[in-house]
Write a protein that holds these residues in place. Structure first.
Motif, PDB file in Angstrom:
ATOM      1  N   ASN A  27       0.840  -1.193   0.000  1.00 26.41           N
ATOM      2  CA  ASN A  27       0.000   0.000   0.000  1.00 26.41           C
ATOM      3  C   ASN A  27       0.873   1.239   0.000  1.00 26.41           C
ATOM      4  N   LYS A  54     -13.546   2.230 -10.334  1.00 25.34           N
ATOM      5  CA  LYS A  54     -12.294   1.870  -9.663  1.00 25.34           C
ATOM      6  C   LYS A  54     -11.378   1.248 -10.707  1.00 25.34           C
ATOM      7  N   LYS A  62      -4.239  -3.951  -6.211  1.00 26.79           N
ATOM      8  CA  LYS A  62      -4.709  -2.758  -5.497  1.00 26.79           C
ATOM      9  C   LYS A  62      -5.339  -1.772  -6.479  1.00 26.79           C
ATOM     10  N   ASP A  65      -5.523   5.238  -6.280  1.00 26.07           N
ATOM     11  CA  ASP A  65      -5.983   5.963  -5.099  1.00 26.07           C
ATOM     12  C   ASP A  65      -5.215   7.282  -4.988  1.00 26.07           C
ATOM     13  N   ASN A  69      -6.161  10.939   0.945  1.00 22.94           N
ATOM     14  CA  ASN A  69      -7.450  11.567   0.624  1.00 22.94           C
ATOM     15  C   ASN A  69      -7.283  13.006   0.155  1.00 22.94           C
ATOM     16  N   THR A  79      -1.167   3.233  -5.330  1.00 22.84           N
ATOM     17  CA  THR A  79      -2.031   2.055  -5.263  1.00 22.84           C
ATOM     18  C   THR A  79      -2.263   1.743  -3.787  1.00 22.84           C
ATOM     19  N   TRP A  80      -3.489   1.305  -3.488  1.00 26.67           N
ATOM     20  CA  TRP A  80      -3.881   1.012  -2.110  1.00 26.67           C
ATOM     21  C   TRP A  80      -4.937  -0.088  -2.157  1.00 26.67           C
ATOM     22  N   ASP A  82      -8.359  -1.956  -1.739  1.00 26.43           N
ATOM     23  CA  ASP A  82      -9.703  -1.422  -1.949  1.00 26.43           C
ATOM     24  C   ASP A  82     -10.418  -1.312  -0.610  1.00 26.43           C
ATOM     25  N   SER A  87     -11.475   8.448  -2.315  1.00 27.00           N
ATOM     26  CA  SER A  87     -10.217   8.755  -3.006  1.00 27.00           C
ATOM     27  C   SER A  87      -9.880   7.690  -4.051  1.00 27.00           C
ATOM     28  N   GLN A  88     -10.629   6.588  -4.063  1.00 30.15           N
ATOM     29  CA  GLN A  88     -10.403   5.497  -5.005  1.00 30.15           C
ATOM     30  C   GLN A  88     -11.418   5.474  -6.139  1.00 30.15           C
ATOM     31  N   ASN A 104     -10.795  12.250 -10.556  1.00 29.50           N
ATOM     32  CA  ASN A 104     -11.056  11.724  -9.222  1.00 29.50           C
ATOM     33  C   ASN A 104     -12.360  12.327  -8.710  1.00 29.50           C
TER      34      ASN A 104
END
Length: 146
Positions: A27, A54, A62, A65, A69, A79-80, A82, A87-88, A104
């Protein structure tokens, strides 16, 4: 209500010809552009959800993102896992029959490359929407970002 994942594609900077890629499995790792190599790190799928789209990376699993935020111009993209965070979520905004912007949802800013760089390793960011933040969908396996 969640939709179905799309076929695999690459997101390519139309101006530089570089592909957007994940930089690792953890992440919080920045997303960057690099010479297209059709690797898993450069392969994405999208999933339409109630709040937006997404983008999932094949190599790390991932999602695309916005760091911390963030909503300010210049906030980097990572990448993070889910977590159903705003923010994603992204939206595709049609500009012409062949070009769209990836925006976004939370920040209402477009996916962009820092300093409009042509260099490998240049990080992705969000920025106030400009013509250079457009994407071109040319074929099912390639999604071009201007």
């Amino acid at each position: 209500m969640a939709g179905k994942k799309t076929a695999e594609f690459m997101i390519v900077n139309r101006r530089s010809g570089k592909a957007l890629q994940a930089t690792g499995l953890d992440n919080g790792l920045v997303v960057e552009q690099a010479e297209p190599a059709k690797t898993d790190a450069q392969t994405w799928t999208s999933l339409e959800t109630e709040g937006g789209v997404k983008f999932f990376n094949k190599a790390c699993g991932k999602v695309l993102d916005v760091m911390a935020n963030g909503t300010a111009n210049g906030t980097w993209v990572q990448t993070w896992e889910d977590v159903d965070g705003e923010s994603q979520l992204w939206k595709l905004v049609t500009v012409s029959p062949t070009y769209k912007k990836i925006v976004n949802v939370m920040a209402d800013k477009a996916l962009d490359i820092v300093d409009m760089s042509d260099e490998d390793g240049a990080p992705a960011q969000i920025w106030e929407s400009v013509d250079l933040s457009l994407i071109h969908i040319s074929e099912p396996t390639r999604l071009d970002v201007i």
